[in-house]
Enzyme design. Structure first.
Site, PDB file in Angstrom:
ATOM      1  N   GLU A 241       0.821  -1.209   0.000  1.00 17.64           N
ATOM      2  CA  GLU A 241       0.000   0.000   0.000  1.00 17.64           C
ATOM      3  C   GLU A 241       0.857   1.262   0.000  1.00 17.64           C
ATOM      4  OE1 GLU A 241      -3.761   0.106   2.138  1.00 17.64           O
ATOM      5  OE2 GLU A 241      -3.059   1.905   3.173  1.00 17.64           O
ATOM      6  N   ARG A 267      -3.989  33.325 -18.143  1.00 16.79           N
ATOM      7  CA  ARG A 267      -4.426  34.421 -17.280  1.00 16.79           C
ATOM      8  C   ARG A 267      -3.460  35.595 -17.391  1.00 16.79           C
ATOM      9  NH1 ARG A 267      -8.244  37.315 -14.541  1.00 16.79           N
ATOM     10  NH2 ARG A 267      -7.607  37.799 -12.390  1.00 16.79           N
ATOM     11  N   GLN A 278       7.874  35.982 -11.590  1.00 13.64           N
ATOM     12  CA  GLN A 278       8.601  34.945 -10.854  1.00 13.64           C
ATOM     13  C   GLN A 278       7.794  34.372  -9.696  1.00 13.64           C
ATOM     14  OE1 GLN A 278      12.473  36.290  -9.628  1.00 13.64           O
ATOM     15  NE2 GLN A 278      13.395  35.879 -11.631  1.00 13.64           N
TER      16      GLN A 278
END
Length: 378
Positions: A241, A267, A278
Site C-alpha cells: 500500500e 491568465r 517569478q
C-alpha cells in the site's frame, strides 16, 4: 539503473489514460459514495485486479507496473476518491488474500475482486487503535471449525459498499503482536453491522465508516495465514500500500501541474501572462521539483518490492514525500488560480481536500519519520 519505461509499460500507461477519458463521467465524476456501475467501469480497465494472478482474472502485474497504472488512472482524470477506493481494495485487501489465503478461498474471493464483482474493505483501525495497531480490542476466538469475531472497526474504507472485509483482531491477549490473527470475512455472514458513511473532508467517492462484528462466526477456511500471523500479514500489505497506492497522487499532481501551467499562460494581469512573474513561475518550478523527486522515491520503493527486497525506510521515504508534496502542491495550485481556486467545483479546492488525508492514512507522516529515523540508526 534504467530510468526509462519499457515499451509494454508505455503502452499500458497510455491505455489506462485513454480508457479513463473514454469512460468519462463514470470515472471522473462518480457518485458520493461511488455506485456499483462506477466501480465496474474501473474494473473494465483492469484496475481492480492489477496485481492479482492472471489465473484469477487479474493483470499479473508487479508493484511498479501496478503503481504506474494507478498514476495513469488519476492523470487521465479519474476521481481521486474512486482511485483511493480501488487502491484500498486491491492493496490492503486483495494482496493479503493473494499471498496468505488458502487455495479454495483464494479462488473464491480473488476472481470476484479482480473482476469487480466483489468490493473489499480493510478493517484494521479502531477508535482506540490507530497508529498503535498493537492494541486491537477486536477479539478472534477459535470455536471448533469457526472463529467468533467480536469488535468494532472504524475508518473502514469502502465499508458500506464492501462484499468482504479483511479483519485483524487479537486471538491471544498475552502474546502482543504475535497474538493477532487475520480473517477474510464475507459480508453475508450473520453478526455484521455496517454504519452509515462518515462525512469527510475529501475523498468523497470512497465511503468510510464503522463496522461492528458481534458474535460473527467465521469458518476457519477464511483465516489468512496462521494464527498469530496477523501483524506480519498487515505489515506485508502495508509494504504494497505505501509503495503503490500513493501513485494515484502522482497522477493527480501531474494533471494539476498541467492545469496550473495552462492557467499561468492564459491568465493575464498587468498586461502580461501571470506565468511571466517569478512569483508564479517559481511556484510552478517548486511544484515540479516536489512531483519529480516524490515520483523517483515511489518508483524506487516499488522496484525494491518487485525484487523481493521490501525496505521499510524506502517505503516510508516514498509515502512521506508523495503525501506531503500532494498537500503542498495543492496549496500552491489554489494560490496560482487565486479566487477561482478557492471556489468549489473548479478543481483546485477538491484536489486540496483529497490530498490532506494522505498524510494520515497508511501511517501518519510522523510515523513515517519515526521509521526513517530508526533506519538511520537512531
Amino acid at each position: 539503473m534504467d530510468f526509462d519505461f519499457s515499451e509494454a509499460q508505455r503502452r499500458r500507461y497510455e491505455e489506462v489514460l485513454a480508457g479513463v477519458r473514454r469512460q468519462g463521467p463514470d470515472l471522473t465524476g462518480p457518485g458520493v459514495p461511488f455506485a456499483r456501475a462506477e466501480w465496474l467501469a474501473a474494473a473494465r480497465l483492469g484496475m481492480t485486479g492489477l496485481c492479482l494472478p492472471a489465473k484469477y482474472g487479474g493483470g499479473g502485474l508487479g508493484a511498479l507496473d501496478t503503481a504506474l497504472c494507478l498514476e495513469a488512472f488519476t492523470e487521465g482524470g479519474a476521481d481521486t476518491g474512486l482511485a483511493f477506493a480501488v487502491g484500498a481494495h486491491l492493496l490492503a485487501c486483495a494482496i493479503p488474500v493473494r499471498d496468505f489465503g488458502a487455495d479454495p478461498v483464494r479462488a473464491e474471493l480473488l476472481e470476484g475482486m479482480a473482476g469487480g464483482e466483489l468490493v473489499a474493505a480493510n478493517a484494521m483501525t479502531e477508535d482506540g487503535a490507530g497508529s498503535d495497531v498493537g492494541t486491537l480490542g477486536t477479539a478472534i476466538v477459535r470455536d471448533g471449525d469457526e472463529y467468533v469475531l467480536d469488535g468494532v472497526k472504524s475508518f473502514v474504507s469502502n465499508a458500506s459498499a464492501a462484499d468482504v472485509f479483511v479483519v485483524y483482531g487479537t486471538s491471544d491477549r498475552d502474546a502482543g503482536f504475535l497474538g493477532q490473527t487475520a480473517l477474510a470475512v464475507p459480508r453475508h455472514l450473520p453478526g455484521i453491522s455496517v454504519g452509515e458513511p462518515f462525512t469527510k473532508m475529501g475523498l468523497h467517492a470512497c465511503p468510510a465508516g464503522r463496522v461492528e462484528f458481534s458474535g460473527c462466526r467465521v469458518p476457519v477456511r477464511y483465516r489468512l495465514g496462521e494464527e498469530g500471523q496477523g501483524n506480519a500479514i498487515f505489515k506485508h500489505s502495508m509494504s504494497w500500500e505505501r509503495s503503490c497506492l500513493f501513485a494515484l497522487y502522482l497522477g493527480q499532481m501531474r494533471r494539476q501541474l498541467d492545469e496550473c501551467v495552462a492557467h499561468a499562460k492564459r491568465r493575464r494581469q498587468f498586461g502580461r501572462p501571470i506565468g511571466a512573474f517569478q512569483a508564479v513561475s517559481h511556484r510552478i518550478a517548486t511544484m515540479t521539483q516536489r512531483l519529480e523527486s516524490a515520483r523517483l522515491l515511489l518508483y524506487r520503493a516499488c522496484w525494491l518490492l518487485d525484487r523481493d527486497r521490501p525496505d521499510s525506510q524506502a517505503t516510508a521515504l516514498s509515502k512521506l514525500a508523495v503525501s506531503e508534496a500532494a498537500v503542498a502542491n495543492s496549496l500552491d495550485a489554489v494560490q496560482i488560480f487565486g479566487g477561482p481556486g478557492y471556489l468549489a467545483g473548479t478543481g483546485s479546492e477538491a484536489q486540496l481536500r483529497d490530498s490532506v488525508p494522505s498524510v494520515i492514512f497508511s501511517g501518519t507522516s510522523d510515523i513515517q519519520r519515526e521509521i526513517i529515523a530508526r533506519g538511520a540508526g537512531l
